[in-house]
Motif scaffolding. Structure first.
Motif, PDB file in Angstrom:
ATOM      1  N   GLY A 116       0.836  -1.287   0.149  1.00 27.89           N
ATOM      2  CA  GLY A 116      -0.094   0.087  -0.053  1.00 27.89           C
ATOM      3  C   GLY A 116       0.844   1.254   0.306  1.00 27.89           C
ATOM      4  O   GLY A 116       0.482   2.089  -0.714  1.00 27.89           O
ATOM      5  N   SER A 117       1.933   1.371   0.855  1.00 28.92           N
ATOM      6  CA  SER A 117       2.840   2.551   0.797  1.00 28.92           C
ATOM      7  C   SER A 117       3.417   3.007  -0.566  1.00 28.92           C
ATOM      8  O   SER A 117       3.187   4.117  -0.913  1.00 28.92           O
ATOM      9  CB  SER A 117       3.920   2.174   1.814  1.00 28.92           C
ATOM     10  OG  SER A 117       3.726   2.100   3.092  1.00 28.92           O
ATOM     11  N   PHE A 144      -2.248   6.103   9.307  1.00 34.43           N
ATOM     12  CA  PHE A 144      -1.153   5.736   8.430  1.00 34.43           C
ATOM     13  C   PHE A 144      -1.723   5.542   6.914  1.00 34.43           C
ATOM     14  O   PHE A 144      -2.493   5.151   6.417  1.00 34.43           O
ATOM     15  CB  PHE A 144      -0.842   4.135   8.921  1.00 34.43           C
ATOM     16  CG  PHE A 144       0.397   3.874   8.208  1.00 34.43           C
ATOM     17  CD1 PHE A 144       1.843   4.331   8.524  1.00 34.43           C
ATOM     18  CD2 PHE A 144       0.447   2.714   7.447  1.00 34.43           C
ATOM     19  CE1 PHE A 144       2.867   4.073   7.995  1.00 34.43           C
ATOM     20  CE2 PHE A 144       1.544   2.122   6.874  1.00 34.43           C
ATOM     21  CZ  PHE A 144       2.953   2.665   7.225  1.00 34.43           C
ATOM     22  N   PHE A 145      -0.544   6.164   6.221  1.00 31.86           N
ATOM     23  CA  PHE A 145      -0.913   6.003   4.652  1.00 31.86           C
ATOM     24  C   PHE A 145       0.373   5.270   3.867  1.00 31.86           C
ATOM     25  O   PHE A 145       0.241   5.012   3.076  1.00 31.86           O
ATOM     26  CB  PHE A 145      -1.031   7.614   4.131  1.00 31.86           C
ATOM     27  CG  PHE A 145      -2.183   8.027   4.515  1.00 31.86           C
ATOM     28  CD1 PHE A 145      -3.438   7.790   3.916  1.00 31.86           C
ATOM     29  CD2 PHE A 145      -2.136   9.264   5.432  1.00 31.86           C
ATOM     30  CE1 PHE A 145      -4.534   8.241   4.377  1.00 31.86           C
ATOM     31  CE2 PHE A 145      -3.423   9.805   5.681  1.00 31.86           C
ATOM     32  CZ  PHE A 145      -4.700   9.356   5.257  1.00 31.86           C
ATOM     33  N   ASP A 226      -7.736   7.024   0.139  1.00 35.31           N
ATOM     34  CA  ASP A 226      -6.904   5.625   0.498  1.00 35.31           C
ATOM     35  C   ASP A 226      -8.038   4.798   0.805  1.00 35.31           C
ATOM     36  O   ASP A 226      -8.533   4.564   1.946  1.00 35.31           O
ATOM     37  CB  ASP A 226      -5.976   6.145   1.322  1.00 35.31           C
ATOM     38  CG  ASP A 226      -5.225   4.805   1.682  1.00 35.31           C
ATOM     39  OD1 ASP A 226      -5.131   3.913   1.088  1.00 35.31           O
ATOM     40  OD2 ASP A 226      -4.091   4.776   2.560  1.00 35.31           O
ATOM     41  N   ILE A 229      -8.171  -0.103   3.666  1.00 38.65           N
ATOM     42  CA  ILE A 229      -8.834  -0.592   4.623  1.00 38.65           C
ATOM     43  C   ILE A 229     -10.156  -0.771   4.197  1.00 38.65           C
ATOM     44  O   ILE A 229     -11.017  -1.814   4.317  1.00 38.65           O
ATOM     45  CB  ILE A 229      -8.555  -0.032   6.214  1.00 38.65           C
ATOM     46  CG1 ILE A 229      -7.264  -0.410   6.681  1.00 38.65           C
ATOM     47  CG2 ILE A 229      -9.785  -0.636   7.061  1.00 38.65           C
ATOM     48  CD1 ILE A 229      -6.940   0.474   7.848  1.00 38.65           C
ATOM     49  N   LYS A 254      -4.385  -4.430   1.013  1.00 36.00           N
ATOM     50  CA  LYS A 254      -4.987  -5.101   2.011  1.00 36.00           C
ATOM     51  C   LYS A 254      -5.652  -6.173   1.355  1.00 36.00           C
ATOM     52  O   LYS A 254      -5.181  -7.215   0.560  1.00 36.00           O
ATOM     53  CB  LYS A 254      -5.511  -4.339   3.214  1.00 36.00           C
ATOM     54  CG  LYS A 254      -4.678  -3.397   3.606  1.00 36.00           C
ATOM     55  CD  LYS A 254      -4.556  -3.266   5.184  1.00 36.00           C
ATOM     56  CE  LYS A 254      -3.920  -2.217   5.615  1.00 36.00           C
ATOM     57  NZ  LYS A 254      -2.994  -2.806   6.652  1.00 36.00           N
TER      58      LYS A 254
HETATM   59  C1  LIG Z   1      -4.864   3.246   5.385  1.00 36.21           C
HETATM   60  C2  LIG Z   1      -3.507   2.573   5.006  1.00 36.21           C
HETATM   61  N1  LIG Z   1      -2.981   3.223   3.835  1.00 36.21           N
HETATM   62  C3  LIG Z   1      -1.645   2.631   3.655  1.00 36.21           C
HETATM   63  C4  LIG Z   1      -1.219   1.485   4.280  1.00 36.21           C
HETATM   64  C5  LIG Z   1      -0.167   1.061   3.769  1.00 36.21           C
HETATM   65  O1  LIG Z   1      -0.072  -0.184   3.374  1.00 36.21           O
HETATM   66  P1  LIG Z   1       1.177  -1.327   3.463  1.00 36.21           P
HETATM   67  O2  LIG Z   1       1.477  -1.586   4.973  1.00 36.21           O
HETATM   68  O3  LIG Z   1       0.780  -2.309   2.573  1.00 36.21           O
HETATM   69  O4  LIG Z   1       2.492  -0.433   2.765  1.00 36.21           O
HETATM   70  C6  LIG Z   1      -1.845   1.065   5.140  1.00 36.21           C
HETATM   71  C7  LIG Z   1      -1.259   0.010   6.109  1.00 36.21           C
HETATM   72  O5  LIG Z   1      -1.415  -0.076   7.205  1.00 36.21           O
HETATM   73  C8  LIG Z   1      -3.310   1.707   5.835  1.00 36.21           C
HETATM   74  O6  LIG Z   1      -3.783   1.044   6.898  1.00 36.21           O
END
Ligand SMILES: Cc1ncc(COP(=O)(O)O)c(C=O)c1O
Length: 433
Positions: A116-117, A144-145, A226, A229, A254
């Motif tokens: 996701g990051s 968290f993003f 985003d 979730i 996710k």
């Molecule tokens: C809302 C949100 N965006 C982005 C991410 C980042 O995803 P990843 O852990 O796959 O890098 C998360 C991870 O917890 C998240 O909850």
């Protein structure tokens, strides 16, 4: 030494923090949580000593159907036998992209990644390239993003991020349209993108998402939602469909492939195509990774979407969420604990709050409750419901909650410290260890 201790010690010796996600480290669980997991199936998970738990973590909420769901695992394995990767775009890569674009009307083009990051960071990069502006506005209340500097620099754990980078991320508050408006006025002509989740623990009120849409259009700011979730949980078409809002860019990860490693950035063609090959345009380096389109994960994605369509997975998640919320609420009332333990937010993703004597959220009392749940075989760092949580598992969980709430009540009448058998749970985002 049992195997949990043995593997747990090794994990800390060999891996910083002992796990590859801060939200899977020992410090965010009570002391009696399993240290190391051996395998999982459906919604059950077994640690290295063979202890069985009903899992509500579901691997950072990424498993939304169930661990090793046969149809999805087999689809992934078929792609492994097709070579798992390729020297050019693969057939499954094109089919998965087609499926995503037909599922979401606001997605004309899509780019896959493993985390996701990667895709949220790519969204901010694209927005900067598209607008020629430098600031990113992110929602203050959303946890968290991305692990990348643009986001981490705006948290208390900002070590290693230069101040110049930190200064480029601004913050606004959820459900506070004035805070968005004020930011857009103060930095007029300088904000490239606004990013938030359509919903976290607090649901949008007073058409907040739609009002932000209007402001983004008025001020020329790229609107990024985003759905890491909320996607594949609120609705198969995400919280954008559920709340009726259209972003410019949207990010998924996710639950989109039932725990297989797939994330996606999607959005409007004129923005997404900046990363393309249109002649005469300045080139934008948009996500380019060796494993981004790994075929097994994309095979899992396509089959996950098929399963969602055939089995109405999101309806089931909402129904089981409702059952759990109703049960928790009734038991809390029975013990007169309704001001001390409750679940809030959308019922497809209930947020468990455990409070101390002052009726404010408390890590100490949360530790007591979750520790007692673990004793009854329930692993519940938070509540992520999957398709394979059935009435049977929910009712077993409610039985466990009855026992755990009794102990919580006793602890509230005495002191949490007398009841905590290991460490107190800690939040990930803090300045010092
Ligand atoms: C809302 C949100 N965006 C982005 C991410 C980042 O995803 P990843 O852990 O796959 O890098 C998360 C991870 O917890 C998240 O909850």
């Amino acid at each position: 030494m049992n195997k949990n201790e043995e593997y747990g010690k090794k994990a800390h010796l060999l891996i910083p923090a002992g796990a590859h996600t801060y939200s899977r480290t020992d410090e965010v669980f009570p002391g009696n949580a399993p240290k190391v997991i051996e395998r999982s199936k459906g919604v059950y998970t077994w640690d290295v000593d063979g202890n069985e738990y009903i899992d509500y973590g579901m691997a950072c909420r990424s498993v939304t159907v169930g661990y090793d769901y046969d149809r999805i695992s087999e689809a992934a394995i078929r792609q492994i036998h097709n070579g798992n990767t390729a020297s050019k775009a693969s057939k499954i890569e094109v089919e998965a992209a087609e499926m995503m674009c037909s599922l979401f009307p606001w997605v004309d083009m899509v780019k896959f990644a493993k985390n996701g990051s990667t895709v949220t960071s790519a969204a901010t990069k694209l927005a900067r390239a598209y607008t020629g502006k430098k600031y990113i506005a992110r929602c203050r209340e959303h946890a968290f993003f991305s692990y990348d500097d643009w986001f981490i620099g705006s948290t208390v754990m900002n070590a290693g991020v230069p101040e110049e980078i930190q200064d480029l991320t601004l913050q606004f508050s959820f459900n506070d349209i004035e805070s968005v408006h004020n930011l857009f006025e103060r930095y007029k002509g300088e904000i490239a993108a606004l990013i938030m989740e359509p919903c976290d623990t607090e649901e949008p009120t007073d058409h907040f998402l739609q009002k932000v849409r209007e402001l983004c259009t008025e001020y020329g700011v790229v609107y990024i939602l985003d759905e890491m979730i909320t996607g594949f949980r609120w609705d198969l078409q995400g919280a954008c469909k559920y709340y009726g809002v259209e972003p410019d860019l949207v990010t998924f990860g996710k639950g989109m492939a039932n725990g297989f490693s797939v994330a996606a950035l999607g959005g409007k063609r004129d923005i997404m195509d900046l990363g393309g090959l249109t002649p005469g345009k300045e080139r934008v380096f948009l996500i380019s990774t060796t494993h981004g389109a790994e075929m097994s994960s994309l095979g899992a994605l396509v089959e996950t979407i098929n399963v969602y369509k055939e089995l109405n997975v999101t309806d089931h998640i909402w129904n089981m969420g409702r059952r759990l919320v109703k049960g928790f609420t009734e038991i809390a009332k029975e013990y007169s604990l309704q001001d001390y333990i409750y679940v809030e937010g959308a019922e497809c993703s209930p947020n468990l709050v455990v409070c101390g004597k002052d009726k404010k959220a408390s890590f100490e009392y949360r530790t007591v409750f979750l520790q007692e749940m673990l004793k009854a075989g329930i692993l519940m760092p938070y509540i992520a419901i999957a398709y394979q949580h059935t009435e049977k598992e929910i009712d077993r969980t409610l039985d466990a909650a009855r026992g755990a709430m009794k102990v919580l009540g006793d602890a509230l009448n005495a002191d949490a410290a007398q009841f905590i058998e290991g460490n107190v749970i800690k939040p990930v985002f803090r300045k010092y260890n």
